[in-house]
Design a protein around this motif. Sequence first.
Motif, PDB file in Angstrom:
ATOM      1  N   LEU A  27     -79.607  77.434 -26.401  1.00  0.00           N
ATOM      2  CA  LEU A  27     -79.182  76.832 -27.660  1.00  0.00           C
ATOM      3  C   LEU A  27     -80.341  76.798 -28.647  1.00  0.00           C
ATOM      4  O   LEU A  27     -80.184  77.164 -29.820  1.00  0.00           O
ATOM      5  CB  LEU A  27     -78.661  75.416 -27.409  1.00  0.00           C
ATOM      6  N   TYR A  41     -76.174  81.095 -42.055  1.00  0.00           N
ATOM      7  CA  TYR A  41     -76.556  79.921 -41.274  1.00  0.00           C
ATOM      8  C   TYR A  41     -77.712  79.150 -41.917  1.00  0.00           C
ATOM      9  O   TYR A  41     -77.740  77.920 -41.887  1.00  0.00           O
ATOM     10  CB  TYR A  41     -76.930  80.325 -39.849  1.00  0.00           C
ATOM     11  N   ILE A  61     -76.969  68.987 -30.456  1.00  0.00           N
ATOM     12  CA  ILE A  61     -76.058  69.972 -31.054  1.00  0.00           C
ATOM     13  C   ILE A  61     -75.147  69.290 -32.073  1.00  0.00           C
ATOM     14  O   ILE A  61     -74.660  69.914 -33.015  1.00  0.00           O
ATOM     15  CB  ILE A  61     -75.226  70.698 -29.972  1.00  0.00           C
ATOM     16  N   TRP A 293     -66.689  75.400 -29.499  1.00  0.00           N
ATOM     17  CA  TRP A 293     -67.441  76.372 -28.699  1.00  0.00           C
ATOM     18  C   TRP A 293     -68.708  76.842 -29.409  1.00  0.00           C
ATOM     19  O   TRP A 293     -68.701  77.084 -30.621  1.00  0.00           O
ATOM     20  CB  TRP A 293     -66.576  77.594 -28.397  1.00  0.00           C
ATOM     21  N   THR A 294     -69.768  77.005 -28.630  1.00  0.00           N
ATOM     22  CA  THR A 294     -71.023  77.609 -29.101  1.00  0.00           C
ATOM     23  C   THR A 294     -71.369  78.759 -28.173  1.00  0.00           C
ATOM     24  O   THR A 294     -71.407  78.600 -26.950  1.00  0.00           O
ATOM     25  CB  THR A 294     -72.160  76.580 -29.112  1.00  0.00           C
ATOM     26  N   LEU A 304     -71.641  79.171 -33.668  1.00  0.00           N
ATOM     27  CA  LEU A 304     -72.199  77.898 -33.209  1.00  0.00           C
ATOM     28  C   LEU A 304     -71.337  76.744 -33.694  1.00  0.00           C
ATOM     29  O   LEU A 304     -71.097  76.589 -34.894  1.00  0.00           O
ATOM     30  CB  LEU A 304     -73.625  77.712 -33.721  1.00  0.00           C
ATOM     31  N   ARG A 305     -70.827  75.961 -32.763  1.00  0.00           N
ATOM     32  CA  ARG A 305     -69.961  74.801 -33.029  1.00  0.00           C
ATOM     33  C   ARG A 305     -68.707  75.218 -33.791  1.00  0.00           C
ATOM     34  O   ARG A 305     -68.328  74.645 -34.818  1.00  0.00           O
ATOM     35  CB  ARG A 305     -70.687  73.697 -33.774  1.00  0.00           C
ATOM     36  N   TYR A 306     -68.007  76.176 -33.238  1.00  0.00           N
ATOM     37  CA  TYR A 306     -66.791  76.715 -33.850  1.00  0.00           C
ATOM     38  C   TYR A 306     -65.587  75.911 -33.358  1.00  0.00           C
ATOM     39  O   TYR A 306     -65.327  75.836 -32.154  1.00  0.00           O
ATOM     40  CB  TYR A 306     -66.626  78.186 -33.492  1.00  0.00           C
TER      41      TYR A 306
END
Length: 453
Positions: A27, A41, A61, A293-294, A304-306
């Motif tokens: 991560l 991003y 996160i 999900w990441t 990332l962090r969807y």
Amino acid sequence: MSVRSFFQEEIETLPKKKLKALQLQRLQAMVERVYHQNTFYRKLYDEAGVKPADIQSLEDIRKLPFLEKKSVRGAYPYGMALAPIGGENGAVEVHATSGTTGKSVPVFATMKDIENWADLNARELWMTGLRPGDVFMNSYGYGLPTGGFGFHYGAMRMGVMAIPMGADARQYERFIDFIFDFGVAGMCMTPSVGLYVGNKAREMGIDFKKSKLKTGLFGAEPWPWETRLKLEEYFNITAYDEFGMTEFLGPGMTCECEVRDGMHAWADAFLVECINPETGESVPDGEEGELVWTWLNADGTAMLRYRSRDLSRLWWDDECACGRTHPKIAAIKGRTDDAVPIRGLIVFPSQIEAALLRFPETGANFRIIIDKRNGLDTFDLKVEVKDNAMLESEEFVKSLQKQMAEAVKSVTGNTPHVHLVTADSLPRATGGESKTASARVEDRRKLQPAEQK
């Protein structure tokens, strides 16, 4: 025949503490990479006031903003890419979501991605009983949505011969012929396609006990336990639930082991969270929420962090009998965007499917039609029958419609107006191109008055 229990034993059985340490390491590396290599991003994180150095634990996160499908679409076409196009280390394959509600979300895969993807899918095929030398019939769609490709690569990776049958259920006679003629041991498809083919095989008097078929993987739409039992009855198989999203290259994210108590989510490749869909806050292990999900080892595309919009539960099972240590998610209950509010109550297509499967007369598919008349919601339910001859008796039709309406009311609180329709007359999902909503729900309340028929 290999007697190994795992395709990649070391990583599949890695202790939880080591798995979480690996997740943190990956991560941190991913956040560092996207911040310095990706304009999308960097702008997103600068606006949120977060820097790579702020990620010191897995809990950190939560400092990262969520990705929404609409924001990802704003980066179309190349804004999410981390690798150049083509070349020795560049993207060599692109997939994309269906784009049924807007621009597609493209996913760029390098050779490293494809190799990792093949490994993840091979783990799942191995976990569900396939071995080198077996034959696997892949009946997901092959195209931009990635239903078919993941298991195809996984099969080849582990020495299983893949048959790229594709998802056209109308060629059911070829499906059946290939299962017997080529000695197929395992197959994958959507549950609705499986019900269609299985019902056709039964009409033809086919007995799959005489085949080599033993394993079926089903996904791309929520399906209740009743559907699993029906598929196992039709094909004489053990049916396994699997889950994937095209935004993460599809199949290979999670799958059931032989215990069939939740799907193992591969923690070395993905960090999955479960949140309250209304507040965005994390929910405790085992509580229902929305999966986020990441992608920890992505090379060509960053996610990332969807927010998936899929409703499930997440927990770590420290003593799974299969020996795998990766966390589990429960069967997908539905989606926040196909949870249908009807007359003040929330209805999921999977609830209706479970109610209808109590009736042996139910065919392979149904469709929910919601409209508004005089300010009130209307709830119509079209249900395919197995045998069109059933529709010839008006008395039988009225009785069955009433029974089905009562069964649906018992699980949803809403009474539908049931219409029995001929077999194979309704649209169905074939994998990858859609979730349940587009194939099973028609919400006419969302249309402008001029569009309503």
